[in-house]
Design a protein around this motif. Structure first.
Motif, PDB file in Angstrom:
ATOM      1  N   ARG A   8       0.823  -1.212   0.000  1.00 59.26           N
ATOM      2  CA  ARG A   8       0.000   0.000   0.000  1.00 59.26           C
ATOM      3  C   ARG A   8       0.859   1.266   0.000  1.00 59.26           C
ATOM      4  NH1 ARG A   8      -5.002  -0.620   0.495  1.00 59.26           N
ATOM      5  NH2 ARG A   8      -5.002  -2.307   1.977  1.00 59.26           N
ATOM      6  N   LYS A   9       2.061   1.186   0.584  1.00 61.43           N
ATOM      7  CA  LYS A   9       2.961   2.343   0.591  1.00 61.43           C
ATOM      8  C   LYS A   9       3.446   2.701  -0.813  1.00 61.43           C
ATOM      9  CE  LYS A   9       5.854   3.128   3.988  1.00 61.43           C
ATOM     10  NZ  LYS A   9       6.947   3.011   4.950  1.00 61.43           N
ATOM     11  N   CYS A  10       3.289   1.793  -1.768  1.00 64.95           N
ATOM     12  CA  CYS A  10       3.714   2.044  -3.146  1.00 64.95           C
ATOM     13  C   CYS A  10       2.770   3.003  -3.871  1.00 64.95           C
ATOM     14  CB  CYS A  10       3.778   0.739  -3.936  1.00 64.95           C
ATOM     15  SG  CYS A  10       4.979  -0.453  -3.333  1.00 64.95           S
ATOM     16  N   GLU A  11       1.512   3.001  -3.474  1.00 61.78           N
ATOM     17  CA  GLU A  11       0.490   3.768  -4.180  1.00 61.78           C
ATOM     18  C   GLU A  11       0.840   5.251  -4.249  1.00 61.78           C
ATOM     19  OE1 GLU A  11      -3.317   2.810  -2.407  1.00 61.78           O
ATOM     20  OE2 GLU A  11      -2.905   0.663  -2.615  1.00 61.78           O
ATOM     21  N   GLY A  12       0.757   5.808  -5.461  1.00 65.30           N
ATOM     22  CA  GLY A  12       1.054   7.213  -5.678  1.00 65.30           C
ATOM     23  C   GLY A  12       2.528   7.513  -5.874  1.00 65.30           C
ATOM     24  N   GLN A  13       3.396   6.518  -5.707  1.00 65.18           N
ATOM     25  CA  GLN A  13       4.830   6.703  -5.882  1.00 65.18           C
ATOM     26  C   GLN A  13       5.195   6.611  -7.373  1.00 65.18           C
ATOM     27  OE1 GLN A  13       6.846   7.512  -3.304  1.00 65.18           O
ATOM     28  NE2 GLN A  13       4.999   7.484  -2.056  1.00 65.18           N
ATOM     29  N   VAL A  14       6.283   7.245  -7.744  1.00 65.52           N
ATOM     30  CA  VAL A  14       6.728   7.255  -9.134  1.00 65.52           C
ATOM     31  C   VAL A  14       8.006   6.440  -9.269  1.00 65.52           C
ATOM     32  CG1 VAL A  14       7.471   8.717 -11.059  1.00 65.52           C
ATOM     33  CG2 VAL A  14       5.643   9.496  -9.534  1.00 65.52           C
ATOM     34  N   VAL A  15       8.023   5.583 -10.277  1.00 68.21           N
ATOM     35  CA  VAL A  15       9.182   4.741 -10.579  1.00 68.21           C
ATOM     36  C   VAL A  15       9.462   4.829 -12.077  1.00 68.21           C
ATOM     37  CG1 VAL A  15       8.783   3.117  -8.688  1.00 68.21           C
ATOM     38  CG2 VAL A  15       7.715   2.699 -10.905  1.00 68.21           C
ATOM     39  N   LEU A  16      10.570   4.260 -12.479  1.00 71.70           N
ATOM     40  CA  LEU A  16      10.860   4.081 -13.896  1.00 71.70           C
ATOM     41  C   LEU A  16      10.607   2.625 -14.240  1.00 71.70           C
ATOM     42  CD1 LEU A  16      14.219   6.055 -14.272  1.00 71.70           C
ATOM     43  CD2 LEU A  16      11.953   6.748 -15.076  1.00 71.70           C
ATOM     44  N   VAL A  17      10.090   2.381 -15.433  1.00 66.04           N
ATOM     45  CA  VAL A  17       9.878   1.012 -15.870  1.00 66.04           C
ATOM     46  C   VAL A  17      10.488   0.810 -17.249  1.00 66.04           C
ATOM     47  CG1 VAL A  17       7.783   0.698 -14.517  1.00 66.04           C
ATOM     48  CG2 VAL A  17       7.593   1.439 -16.867  1.00 66.04           C
ATOM     49  N   LYS A  18      11.057  -0.356 -17.433  1.00 63.19           N
ATOM     50  CA  LYS A  18      11.521  -0.788 -18.750  1.00 63.19           C
ATOM     51  C   LYS A  18      10.451  -1.726 -19.287  1.00 63.19           C
ATOM     52  CE  LYS A  18      15.947   0.592 -19.115  1.00 63.19           C
ATOM     53  NZ  LYS A  18      16.769   0.730 -20.272  1.00 63.19           N
ATOM     54  N   LEU A  19      10.137  -1.584 -20.543  1.00 62.52           N
ATOM     55  CA  LEU A  19       9.138  -2.443 -21.167  1.00 62.52           C
ATOM     56  C   LEU A  19       9.799  -3.585 -21.911  1.00 62.52           C
ATOM     57  CD1 LEU A  19       6.560   0.091 -22.673  1.00 62.52           C
ATOM     58  CD2 LEU A  19       6.516  -1.084 -20.465  1.00 62.52           C
ATOM     59  N   GLU A  20       9.033  -4.648 -22.094  1.00 61.78           N
ATOM     60  CA  GLU A  20       9.439  -5.782 -22.918  1.00 61.78           C
ATOM     61  C   GLU A  20       8.277  -6.093 -23.843  1.00 61.78           C
ATOM     62  OE1 GLU A  20      10.284  -8.956 -20.191  1.00 61.78           O
ATOM     63  OE2 GLU A  20      12.106  -7.994 -19.438  1.00 61.78           O
ATOM     64  N   HIS A  21       8.561  -6.723 -24.951  1.00 66.57           N
ATOM     65  CA  HIS A  21       7.509  -7.200 -25.840  1.00 66.57           C
ATOM     66  C   HIS A  21       7.428  -8.710 -25.718  1.00 66.57           C
ATOM     67  CE1 HIS A  21       7.510  -3.547 -28.787  1.00 66.57           C
ATOM     68  NE2 HIS A  21       6.890  -3.286 -27.651  1.00 66.57           N
ATOM     69  N   GLU A  22       6.206  -9.224 -25.814  1.00 67.09           N
ATOM     70  CA  GLU A  22       5.991 -10.665 -25.799  1.00 67.09           C
ATOM     71  C   GLU A  22       4.842 -10.981 -26.750  1.00 67.09           C
ATOM     72  OE1 GLU A  22       4.900 -11.959 -21.874  1.00 67.09           O
ATOM     73  OE2 GLU A  22       2.983 -10.930 -21.921  1.00 67.09           O
ATOM     74  N   MET A  23       4.803 -12.219 -27.187  1.00 71.16           N
ATOM     75  CA  MET A  23       3.695 -12.673 -28.026  1.00 71.16           C
ATOM     76  C   MET A  23       2.570 -13.150 -27.120  1.00 71.16           C
ATOM     77  SD  MET A  23       4.452 -12.167 -31.159  1.00 71.16           S
ATOM     78  CE  MET A  23       3.293 -13.142 -32.080  1.00 71.16           C
ATOM     79  N   TYR A  24       1.363 -12.704 -27.432  1.00 69.84           N
ATOM     80  CA  TYR A  24       0.183 -13.139 -26.696  1.00 69.84           C
ATOM     81  C   TYR A  24      -0.938 -13.314 -27.704  1.00 69.84           C
ATOM     82  CZ  TYR A  24      -3.653 -13.287 -23.366  1.00 69.84           C
ATOM     83  OH  TYR A  24      -4.761 -13.662 -22.647  1.00 69.84           O
ATOM     84  N   LEU A  25      -1.451 -14.534 -27.805  1.00 68.14           N
ATOM     85  CA  LEU A  25      -2.500 -14.861 -28.764  1.00 68.14           C
ATOM     86  C   LEU A  25      -2.132 -14.418 -30.177  1.00 68.14           C
ATOM     87  CD1 LEU A  25      -5.657 -13.946 -26.633  1.00 68.14           C
ATOM     88  CD2 LEU A  25      -4.633 -16.209 -26.966  1.00 68.14           C
ATOM     89  N   GLY A  26      -0.862 -14.615 -30.513  1.00 64.26           N
ATOM     90  CA  GLY A  26      -0.393 -14.321 -31.861  1.00 64.26           C
ATOM     91  C   GLY A  26      -0.104 -12.866 -32.154  1.00 64.26           C
ATOM     92  N   GLU A  27      -0.161 -12.010 -31.154  1.00 61.22           N
ATOM     93  CA  GLU A  27       0.111 -10.587 -31.361  1.00 61.22           C
ATOM     94  C   GLU A  27       1.159 -10.103 -30.368  1.00 61.22           C
ATOM     95  OE1 GLU A  27      -3.646  -8.568 -31.044  1.00 61.22           O
ATOM     96  OE2 GLU A  27      -4.187  -9.068 -33.099  1.00 61.22           O
ATOM     97  N   VAL A  28       1.959  -9.138 -30.808  1.00 57.89           N
ATOM     98  CA  VAL A  28       2.967  -8.541 -29.933  1.00 57.89           C
ATOM     99  C   VAL A  28       2.267  -7.573 -28.983  1.00 57.89           C
ATOM    100  CG1 VAL A  28       5.010  -7.062 -29.830  1.00 57.89           C
ATOM    101  CG2 VAL A  28       4.775  -8.733 -31.673  1.00 57.89           C
ATOM    102  N   GLN A  29       2.606  -7.677 -27.713  1.00 60.90           N
ATOM    103  CA  GLN A  29       2.092  -6.714 -26.742  1.00 60.90           C
ATOM    104  C   GLN A  29       3.211  -6.323 -25.794  1.00 60.90           C
ATOM    105  OE1 GLN A  29      -1.084  -8.484 -24.505  1.00 60.90           O
ATOM    106  NE2 GLN A  29       0.297  -9.424 -23.051  1.00 60.90           N
ATOM    107  N   GLU A  30       3.045  -5.146 -25.184  1.00 63.11           N
ATOM    108  CA  GLU A  30       4.042  -4.716 -24.221  1.00 63.11           C
ATOM    109  C   GLU A  30       3.682  -5.252 -22.852  1.00 63.11           C
ATOM    110  OE1 GLU A  30       2.082  -1.179 -25.337  1.00 63.11           O
ATOM    111  OE2 GLU A  30       0.802  -2.715 -24.484  1.00 63.11           O
ATOM    112  N   ARG A  31       4.726  -5.412 -22.033  1.00 66.77           N
ATOM    113  CA  ARG A  31       4.518  -5.782 -20.635  1.00 66.77           C
ATOM    114  C   ARG A  31       5.617  -5.129 -19.819  1.00 66.77           C
ATOM    115  NH1 ARG A  31       7.302  -9.716 -17.948  1.00 66.77           N
ATOM    116  NH2 ARG A  31       8.809 -10.902 -19.124  1.00 66.77           N
ATOM    117  N   ILE A  32       5.388  -5.029 -18.529  1.00 69.42           N
ATOM    118  CA  ILE A  32       6.363  -4.413 -17.639  1.00 69.42           C
ATOM    119  C   ILE A  32       7.553  -5.363 -17.515  1.00 69.42           C
ATOM    120  CG2 ILE A  32       6.776  -3.545 -15.297  1.00 69.42           C
ATOM    121  CD1 ILE A  32       4.744  -1.903 -16.952  1.00 69.42           C
ATOM    122  N   GLY A  33       8.748  -4.823 -17.777  1.00 70.55           N
ATOM    123  CA  GLY A  33       9.972  -5.611 -17.653  1.00 70.55           C
ATOM    124  C   GLY A  33      10.605  -5.394 -16.297  1.00 70.55           C
ATOM    125  N   THR A  34      11.388  -4.336 -16.158  1.00 71.12           N
ATOM    126  CA  THR A  34      12.123  -4.055 -14.932  1.00 71.12           C
ATOM    127  C   THR A  34      11.605  -2.796 -14.280  1.00 71.12           C
ATOM    128  OG1 THR A  34      14.062  -5.047 -15.971  1.00 71.12           O
ATOM    129  CG2 THR A  34      14.462  -3.740 -14.012  1.00 71.12           C
TER     130      THR A  34
END
Length: 164
Positions: free
Chosen positions: A133-159
């Motif tokens: 709950r202490k995370c809520e409202g906090q700002v971080v940096l995220v790296k994205l990754e791409h993965e295949m899902y149901l035959g389509e490329v989608q982004e997901r949270i990496g690091t």
């Protein structure tokens, strides 16, 4: 009181096709590190019982972490999308390791994703008090990754990274 009636959608007609939004680029071109600035929303928990495999019958626990990513105008233009407030919300769903006593496993090497959030928020030193709950409202940096899902490329949270 709202006049919204979901039953009206049973007979509602549309003549415009639903179009898939292209995935965000893995690297944010507006930042030299390629990361996206993200605000953590209201964190929730989900749990259940493992239904198959070696751990059948054991409990599982997952955090549901909405991350509102700032998408630079140049990316919106390139993808041909106009985003409300210039953000897209992606959801991270880290699985949490439990002990045989059904408590959070804090042994070395366990709960890697929780460690990433704690490190990013500078709450991972001895004596630091952490809760999701202490995370809520906090700002971080995220790296994205791409993965295949149901035959389509989608982004997901990496690091998850500390905001510089």
């Amino acid at each position: 009181m709202s006049a919204f009636d979901p039953q009206q959608f049973l007979d509602a007609t549309v003549d415009v096709p639903n179009v898939r939004r292209p995935p965000l680029p893995v690297a944010n071109p507006a930042r030299p590190d390629g990361a996206y600035l993200a605000m953590i929303g209201k964190v929730e928990m989900n749990s259940g019982t493992i239904g198959k495999g070696d751990r059948i019958g054991q409990p599982w626990l997952s955090a549901i972490v909405p991350l509102s990513l700032e998408v630079p105008q140049q990316v919106q233009d390139k993808l041909g999308v106009k985003l409300d407030k210039g953000t897209i919300t992606l959801t991270d769903r880290p699985m949490l390791d439990l002990t045989p006593q059904n408590t959070l496993d804090n042994s070395p090497g366990r709960n890697r994703r929780q460690r990433q959030y704690r490190d990013a928020l500078d709450l991972n030193k001895p004596g630091d008090v952490f809760s999701w709950r202490k995370c809520e409202g906090q700002v971080v940096l995220v790296k994205l990754e791409h993965e295949m899902y149901l035959g389509e490329v989608q982004e997901r949270i990496g690091t998850i990274l500390k905001r510089a």
